[in-house]
Design an enzyme around this catalytic site. Structure first.
Site, PDB file in Angstrom:
ATOM      1  N   GLU A 246       0.780  -1.085   0.137  1.00 39.73           N
ATOM      2  CA  GLU A 246       0.035   0.009  -0.021  1.00 39.73           C
ATOM      3  C   GLU A 246       1.021   1.128  -0.071  1.00 39.73           C
ATOM      4  OE1 GLU A 246      -1.478   3.009   1.171  1.00 39.73           O
ATOM      5  OE2 GLU A 246      -2.607   2.265   2.726  1.00 39.73           O
ATOM      6  N   CYS A 280      -1.901   8.988   2.738  1.00 43.39           N
ATOM      7  CA  CYS A 280      -2.053   8.822   1.572  1.00 43.39           C
ATOM      8  C   CYS A 280      -3.199   8.600   0.681  1.00 43.39           C
ATOM      9  CB  CYS A 280      -1.409   7.196   1.274  1.00 43.39           C
ATOM     10  SG  CYS A 280      -1.951   5.943   2.283  1.00 43.39           S
ATOM     11  N   GLU A 380       3.465  13.871  -4.450  1.00 41.15           N
ATOM     12  CA  GLU A 380       2.522  14.092  -3.442  1.00 41.15           C
ATOM     13  C   GLU A 380       3.176  15.026  -2.263  1.00 41.15           C
ATOM     14  OE1 GLU A 380       0.445  10.299  -0.910  1.00 41.15           O
ATOM     15  OE2 GLU A 380       2.731  10.338  -1.317  1.00 41.15           O
TER      16      GLU A 380
END
Ligand code: ADP
Length: 476
Positions: A246, A280, A380
């Site tokens: 993940e 996230c 990000e």
């Protein structure tokens, strides 16, 4: 709370008695000195897991008792656990309380879905045999987690691993090992047999290598950066281990012209500023239809301006500090780059003061006029910065949303059902929330597509990740 690693049912020091410090990022206070462990301790932990599983498969009823017991203890100790999370991670205490509940929900959820692991006789006999599928525990599993949800990320993995009957080696982030100790302390208190839950941290690289290469480890379940995820997949590949990853996300948050703008603004604030933007699944790229752009920004602006940064232990804090100076510098770099390329700062300090070594607070910031070439669109940001980009058509919105190597979470705000169905089907993301800023929940499979990884946590899929189906064809 006992401070240490935990191997074979014993709290331990590092073999060479080396230690490192865990520090509160809000005030720089030393919280604990904890053992710095490495390859040797990781090997001992794996071997204790192997010994625990040798000839012993806990029955489903026993596993259910463990899971429910852990969940109940988490809730019973909620306030002190929440304080531990806030002290080592920095997030506001109200978010930490929610994290404890969220963590408990995974144990409760797995406990009530264990029946899917019962042997299943297939309805079609074939070749003179009956065919039965068993879900065997996969073996010892390595669970590696990051610092943004110090308790919940481990809970997601440990609940399914225990539910599947696997022994685990937990490797939390070195920045936040105290919540992990508290969780392991509960397992210890409940009498989960020694070796079923082990805890190591310290030299992440060395521990990771052992987990990826030791023959007893069958699965590595990792949540963290794409860079480390790729490294683990590469290390584990030659040893034919299952890897569940993940990884990062760059969540689009699309506001169409038919959206309820108040509801969208609320959802955005909820999604964007959780853990100060350091998750996230946080909304990362805010795409707004040009026809409602100004009206939407007008709704978001006062909400961002009202957010208060502060020590998470204070009830009034909406945002804590960023995890460290590196995180702060990245956010600041993105904001400066956007401003240099023509973005407008609608909310946020003119010149945020760089922190010295702790108190890494970054002011909640709202930027408009975002364009494709800006860093903030390509990487990000992991911080409290809302960066708004306009779009003209539905097709353009979908194109921009998918224009990323990531595929974890996406958000759509629209009052038009057929548009929602149409757009959702085109979004290459594992989690899509519609008219809501919600992230994952225990009962639903969560995970990414593309470079956000593979494998799922939560739901039946999350539990089955830790099992191996074995088929028995039996001639009676
Ligand atoms: P983040 O930037 O979110 O901390 P990382 O991927 O660096 O993401 O860290 C996530 C987890 O991976 C942490 O527990 C960290 O200690 C661990 N980790 C970092 N490097 C390695 C490595 N080489 N092998 C195994 N685990 C690692």
């Amino acid at each position: 709370m006992t401070v240490g690693g935990y191997i074979n049912g014993q709290w331990i020091e590092a073999n060479d008695r080396d230690r490192f410090e865990v520090v509160n990022p809000a005030i720089g206070e030393l919280l604990a000195q904890v053992p710095f462990m490495g390859a040797e301790e990781a090997t001992l932990a794996i071997e204790s897991g192997r010994a625990a599983m040798d000839g012993f498969v806990p029955d489903l009823q026993t596993r259910k008792q463990w899971l429910n017991g852990i969940a109940e203890h988490l809730l019973a100790g909620s306030e002190s656990l929440a304080q531990t999370i806030t002290q080592e991670q920095g997030k506001p205490i109200k978010e930490s309380r929610a994290e404890v509940e969220y963590a408990a929900s995974f144990f409760f959820d797995v406990a009530q879905r264990l029946a899917i692991l019962n042997p299943k006789e297939l309805p079609q006999p074939a070749r003179g045999c009956t065919w039965t599928v068993h879900h065997r525990p996969a073996g010892v599993v390595g669970l590696i987690t990051p610092w943004n949800f110090p308790l919940a990320m481990l809970a997601k993995k440990l609940a399914s691993a225990l539910g599947a009957g696997c022994a685990s080696v937990l490797k939390p982030s070195e920045l936040t090992p105290l919540s992990a100790m508290a969780l392991v302390g509960i397992c210890d208190h409940l009498g989960v047999p020694r070796g079923f839950v082990n805890l190591v941290f310290g030299d992440a690289k060395a521990i990771g290598e052992v987990l990826c290469t030791h023959p007893a480890v069958r699965i590595i379940s990792f949540t963290g950066s794409t860079q480390v995820g790729k490294l683990l997949a590469t290390q584990a590949g030659p040893h034919v281990k299952r890897v569940a990853l993940e990884l990062g996300g760059s969540a689009p948050f699309i506001v169409f012209d038919d959206a309820d703008l108040d509801l969208s603004a609320e959802a955005l604030i909820q999604s964007k500023f959780r853990a100060a933007g350091q998750t996230c699944v946080c909304a990362d790229r805010i795409l707004v239809d040009a026809r409602v752009h100004d009206a939407f920004v007008a709704k978001v602006r006062p909400r961002v301006a009202a957010l208060r940064c502060g020590n998470g232990m204070q009830e009034a804090a909406d945002l804590g500090p960023l995890i460290n100076l590196e995180g702060w510098n990245k956010v600041d770099r993105h904001v400066r780059d956007a401003l240099r390329h023509g973005a407008t700062r609608v909310v946020g300090d003119e010149v945020p003061q760089p922190p010295i070594d702790s108190a890494t607070f970054y002011p909640p910031t709202l930027l408009t006029g975002i364009t494709k070439e800006m860093m903030i669109c390509r990487e990000e940001t992991f911080g409290p910065v809302l960066a708004v980009r306009r779009f003209e058509t539905e097709a353009e919105a979908v194109h921009i949303a998918n224009e990323t190597e990531y595929g974890l979470a996406a958000y759509i705000m629209s009052g038009n059902e057929s548009r929602v169905v149409r757009v959702t089907a085109k979004l290459v993301f594992g989690h899509v929330a519609v008219n809501s800023g919600t992230g994952p929940a225990a009962h639903a499979p969560f995970g990414g597509m593309k470079h956000s990884g593979y494998g799922r946590e939560g739901g039946d899929e999350g539990l089955l990740e830790f099992t191996e189906p074995q088929v028995v064809a039996l001639r009676r």
